[in-house]
Design a protein around this motif. Sequence first.
Motif, PDB file in Angstrom:
ATOM      1  N   ASP A   1      17.582 -37.628 -37.174  1.00 49.50           N
ATOM      2  CA  ASP A   1      18.266 -38.542 -38.092  1.00 49.50           C
ATOM      3  C   ASP A   1      17.656 -39.938 -37.976  1.00 49.50           C
ATOM      4  N   GLU A   2      18.277 -40.913 -38.655  1.00 48.40           N
ATOM      5  CA  GLU A   2      17.695 -42.252 -38.705  1.00 48.40           C
ATOM      6  C   GLU A   2      17.731 -42.969 -37.365  1.00 48.40           C
ATOM      7  N   LYS A   3      18.567 -42.492 -36.424  1.00 51.36           N
ATOM      8  CA  LYS A   3      18.651 -43.101 -35.099  1.00 51.36           C
ATOM      9  C   LYS A   3      17.759 -42.409 -34.078  1.00 51.36           C
ATOM     10  N   GLY A   4      17.030 -41.375 -34.546  1.00 55.74           N
ATOM     11  CA  GLY A   4      16.171 -40.641 -33.621  1.00 55.74           C
ATOM     12  C   GLY A   4      16.888 -39.538 -32.881  1.00 55.74           C
ATOM     13  N   ASN A   5      18.127 -39.241 -33.286  1.00 57.43           N
ATOM     14  CA  ASN A   5      18.869 -38.143 -32.656  1.00 57.43           C
ATOM     15  C   ASN A   5      18.493 -36.821 -33.333  1.00 57.43           C
ATOM     16  N   ILE A   6      18.328 -35.784 -32.537  1.00 57.63           N
ATOM     17  CA  ILE A   6      17.921 -34.499 -33.097  1.00 57.63           C
ATOM     18  C   ILE A   6      19.077 -33.870 -33.882  1.00 57.63           C
ATOM     19  N   ILE A   7      18.739 -33.331 -35.057  1.00 56.77           N
ATOM     20  CA  ILE A   7      19.736 -32.664 -35.902  1.00 56.77           C
ATOM     21  C   ILE A   7      19.679 -31.159 -35.679  1.00 56.77           C
ATOM     22  N   ASP A   8      18.484 -30.562 -35.837  1.00 53.86           N
ATOM     23  CA  ASP A   8      18.361 -29.118 -35.637  1.00 53.86           C
ATOM     24  C   ASP A   8      16.926 -28.718 -35.348  1.00 53.86           C
ATOM     25  N   GLU A   9      16.761 -27.463 -34.939  1.00 50.49           N
ATOM     26  CA  GLU A   9      15.466 -26.886 -34.587  1.00 50.49           C
ATOM     27  C   GLU A   9      15.240 -25.621 -35.406  1.00 50.49           C
ATOM     28  N   LEU A  10      13.966 -25.304 -35.650  1.00 47.25           N
ATOM     29  CA  LEU A  10      13.573 -24.047 -36.291  1.00 47.25           C
ATOM     30  C   LEU A  10      12.499 -23.379 -35.447  1.00 47.25           C
ATOM     31  N   HIS A  11      12.732 -22.111 -35.082  1.00 46.05           N
ATOM     32  CA  HIS A  11      11.819 -21.364 -34.221  1.00 46.05           C
ATOM     33  C   HIS A  11      11.468 -20.020 -34.847  1.00 46.05           C
ATOM     34  N   GLY A  12      10.254 -19.551 -34.592  1.00 48.10           N
ATOM     35  CA  GLY A  12       9.909 -18.164 -34.855  1.00 48.10           C
ATOM     36  C   GLY A  12       9.970 -17.420 -33.540  1.00 48.10           C
ATOM     37  N   LEU A  13      10.874 -16.431 -33.453  1.00 43.16           N
ATOM     38  CA  LEU A  13      11.102 -15.764 -32.175  1.00 43.16           C
ATOM     39  C   LEU A  13      11.227 -14.256 -32.369  1.00 43.16           C
ATOM     40  N   SER A  14      10.985 -13.534 -31.288  1.00 41.73           N
ATOM     41  CA  SER A  14      11.130 -12.080 -31.331  1.00 41.73           C
ATOM     42  C   SER A  14      12.606 -11.714 -31.279  1.00 41.73           C
ATOM     43  N   CYS A  15      12.956 -10.667 -32.035  1.00 41.14           N
ATOM     44  CA  CYS A  15      14.337 -10.200 -32.087  1.00 41.14           C
ATOM     45  C   CYS A  15      14.355  -8.681 -32.046  1.00 41.14           C
TER      46      CYS A  15
ATOM     47  N   ILE B   1       4.857 -18.492 -37.579  1.00 40.10           N
ATOM     48  CA  ILE B   1       6.010 -19.039 -38.293  1.00 40.10           C
ATOM     49  C   ILE B   1       5.913 -20.560 -38.381  1.00 40.10           C
ATOM     50  N   ALA B   2       5.512 -21.202 -37.289  1.00 42.25           N
ATOM     51  CA  ALA B   2       5.444 -22.670 -37.272  1.00 42.25           C
ATOM     52  C   ALA B   2       4.482 -23.179 -38.340  1.00 42.25           C
TER      53      ALA B   2
ATOM     54  N   ILE C   1      10.928  -7.427 -34.047  1.00 44.67           N
ATOM     55  CA  ILE C   1      10.585  -8.085 -35.302  1.00 44.67           C
ATOM     56  C   ILE C   1      10.604  -9.592 -35.107  1.00 44.67           C
ATOM     57  N   LEU C   2       9.904 -10.274 -35.996  1.00 43.61           N
ATOM     58  CA  LEU C   2       9.781 -11.725 -35.937  1.00 43.61           C
ATOM     59  C   LEU C   2      10.794 -12.348 -36.889  1.00 43.61           C
ATOM     60  N   LYS C   3      11.647 -13.218 -36.370  1.00 45.30           N
ATOM     61  CA  LYS C   3      12.659 -13.884 -37.190  1.00 45.30           C
ATOM     62  C   LYS C   3      12.580 -15.400 -36.999  1.00 45.30           C
ATOM     63  N   VAL C   4      12.970 -16.107 -38.050  1.00 44.53           N
ATOM     64  CA  VAL C   4      13.120 -17.554 -37.939  1.00 44.53           C
ATOM     65  C   VAL C   4      14.556 -17.830 -37.500  1.00 44.53           C
ATOM     66  N   ILE C   5      14.703 -18.545 -36.397  1.00 45.29           N
ATOM     67  CA  ILE C   5      16.031 -18.842 -35.844  1.00 45.29           C
ATOM     68  C   ILE C   5      16.270 -20.345 -35.898  1.00 45.29           C
ATOM     69  N   GLN C   6      17.425 -20.733 -36.383  1.00 43.14           N
ATOM     70  CA  GLN C   6      17.823 -22.139 -36.460  1.00 43.14           C
ATOM     71  C   GLN C   6      18.846 -22.438 -35.367  1.00 43.14           C
ATOM     72  N   TYR C   7      18.674 -23.575 -34.728  1.00 42.16           N
ATOM     73  CA  TYR C   7      19.690 -24.047 -33.782  1.00 42.16           C
ATOM     74  C   TYR C   7      20.065 -25.471 -34.165  1.00 42.16           C
ATOM     75  N   SER C   8      21.301 -25.669 -34.544  1.00 41.83           N
ATOM     76  CA  SER C   8      21.760 -26.974 -35.004  1.00 41.83           C
ATOM     77  C   SER C   8      22.474 -27.717 -33.878  1.00 41.83           C
ATOM     78  N   HIS C   9      22.115 -28.993 -33.707  1.00 39.60           N
ATOM     79  CA  HIS C   9      22.756 -29.824 -32.703  1.00 39.60           C
ATOM     80  C   HIS C   9      23.958 -30.581 -33.269  1.00 39.60           C
ATOM     81  N   LYS C  10      24.020 -30.726 -34.601  1.00 35.44           N
ATOM     82  CA  LYS C  10      25.059 -31.562 -35.196  1.00 35.44           C
ATOM     83  C   LYS C  10      25.812 -30.875 -36.327  1.00 35.44           C
ATOM     84  N   GLU C  11      25.172 -29.847 -36.940  1.00 32.30           N
ATOM     85  CA  GLU C  11      25.773 -29.217 -38.100  1.00 32.30           C
ATOM     86  C   GLU C  11      25.857 -27.707 -37.898  1.00 32.30           C
ATOM     87  N   GLN C  12      26.512 -27.038 -38.815  1.00 31.76           N
ATOM     88  CA  GLN C  12      26.559 -25.586 -38.771  1.00 31.76           C
ATOM     89  C   GLN C  12      25.218 -25.018 -39.216  1.00 31.76           C
ATOM     90  N   ASN C  13      24.776 -23.934 -38.588  1.00 33.64           N
ATOM     91  CA  ASN C  13      23.511 -23.327 -38.951  1.00 33.64           C
ATOM     92  C   ASN C  13      23.513 -22.871 -40.404  1.00 33.64           C
TER      93      ASN C  13
END
Length: 625
Positions: A58-72, A173-174, A88-100
């Motif tokens: 965000d504008e303050k430099g705080n992390i909002i979310d991450e996107l990863h390509g990971l094995s599942c 994925i990246a 299989i390879l999936k894109v996984i989201q991890y949100s620090h502030k919001e719902q995925n």
Amino acid sequence: MPLAAQGVINQTVTLKLIDQETELYKIALREFSLGIQIPFISWKIPVGGAHLFWVRYDEKGNIIDELHGLSCDKTTGQFKPIGWSGDILKVIQYSHKEQNTIPNVGKFYGLYESGQKETIVKTGNEAEITVCWNKALQAAVKLNSLNINYELFGYKLYGRGDQNTQEGNSNSIAYTLENEAVENTNSQSVEGNTMVEVAGGVQLNLFGPMLRRYMFIRELKNRGFLYQCTDLERLTEVTNRGKIVAYIGFDCTAESLHVGSLMQIMILRLLQQYGHKAIVIIGGATSKIGDPSGKDTARNALTKEEITKNIDGIKNTLAKFIKFGNGADEALLIDNAQWLEALNYLDFLRDFGSFFSVNRMLSMDSVRLRLEREQHMSFLEFNYMLLQAYDFYYLNKEYNCSLQIGGSDQWGNIVMGVDLTKKLRGQEVFGITTPLLTTAAGHKMGKTAGGAVWLSSKMLSPYEYYQYWRNCLDQDVVRFAKIYAEFNEEQMQQFTALAISDINNAKKQLAFTLTKICHGNQDAELALETATNVFEQGQMGAQLPTIDIKTERLGNGILAYELLHEVGLVSSKSEGRRLIRGKGVKINDQVVEDESMMIDKSFADEQQVIKVALGKKKHFSLRLT
């Protein structure tokens, strides 16, 4: 945690430096460095790479979310820290502030840590960064629907690429998300990319340049295009790593190519679709000699005027399938007369003769089979493989071409070119051949009793082209669709099911699809309409093949079998008689019972047309002029 690739490639986007005092939203590519922990030893062994993932601030430099390509796990969808065969390879989201936005299965707590290597690749206000991030999320949803196989341990950047299954890893994925979220944000499409429509009407490139190139060899295999390769494992690695330049050659013996060349043309389309550079070589020089490959006899030499006319016709034909130009992904069309006609024979022998082994040349099938059958082969024809080999050497030197593709009968010529280029240039080059394709009846593709199935509408109407595919044998329908129709996996499954349940409708769909690829949607629609009118409704069709005949020729009447021969519908009068005796001829939908039946102008309708049918599948219009 999946292991990453050795030698992660450099970023291709323009990096923007961040003023720490400026409050801006931003997207960054972070690197989670990996190592292998050895028990009882306090240090790690580096593996030469890292797991790459995306973060949004965000504008303050705080992390909002991450996107990863990971094995599942393929069954449960649960994230697995170590990838294995069958995952299989999936894109996984991890949100620090919001719902995925992307629903995840199981628990994943992200991999963001302070001190990780990071590259800021996009900055802007909240709206700009949100647009970019949403594009990445949309691409992620599409990627997750594909069930991509995970590369064992994820230890290579793109996956092996030498298997019949699509594979990738976290870094695949990246880079794909980078292409979607960052590089393509301000454009609706990217030249040379295969575009797909996703929810909301957003156009995006399904895999991005890295995975598109990676898919090229896989697609060659899956479509049945690959027969032989000089070094398939190494070629796979090279195409995975980046763009290549490849060429396919055609001799200009006619004004158009025919269906027998269609597999090579579809490969040219694949090269463009997967981000590689294609070169089409027209044999303006070698056509004057004649290639002995697959031939029992020498062919007639062509004049310079005939060659020029044929080159123009072939380019017009190919332009319906591929895009020519000087762009990075656009094809080049070059006449090998540009360099071969400038060769001095004595200079050629001096500079290149020692690199060719006559023993090996005699062992090539194109030569050996002719000699074994004691069929004449001229010295002129014997030189053809030398000139084709020189073509490859020249293209490698001038255009950095590293791959030659041809039919299976070209294997000897291609190998000679690979060897010559390696010896003279020290360059790594490759050759591929396609299989000899025949119908289920054993006939060569593109040949019928009525002649060649040309790709040019001037030499064969779109309706006749449609009918060629419509009348293919039942056993060939699914095979031809896989080779020529460019169906994706889901469409191919649906088509296969249709062929099992309703073979006639499957043939119609095949014929329409292939006619559309060759002649465009409008002509395909007209061909379908004509076929429906003629065969299902008993009417005339707009694209029915039309033959003109002078009205006065019918003034006193003409015997039916003589008419068939005169307008070229049968090869002889006796053939016309045999067809009539077998009740195989219809005039205006009425069976001709008597071979001595006279046809005059009274048979013409208001449009001065006489309808003629030979058997059940060949229909024509005779137009009085």
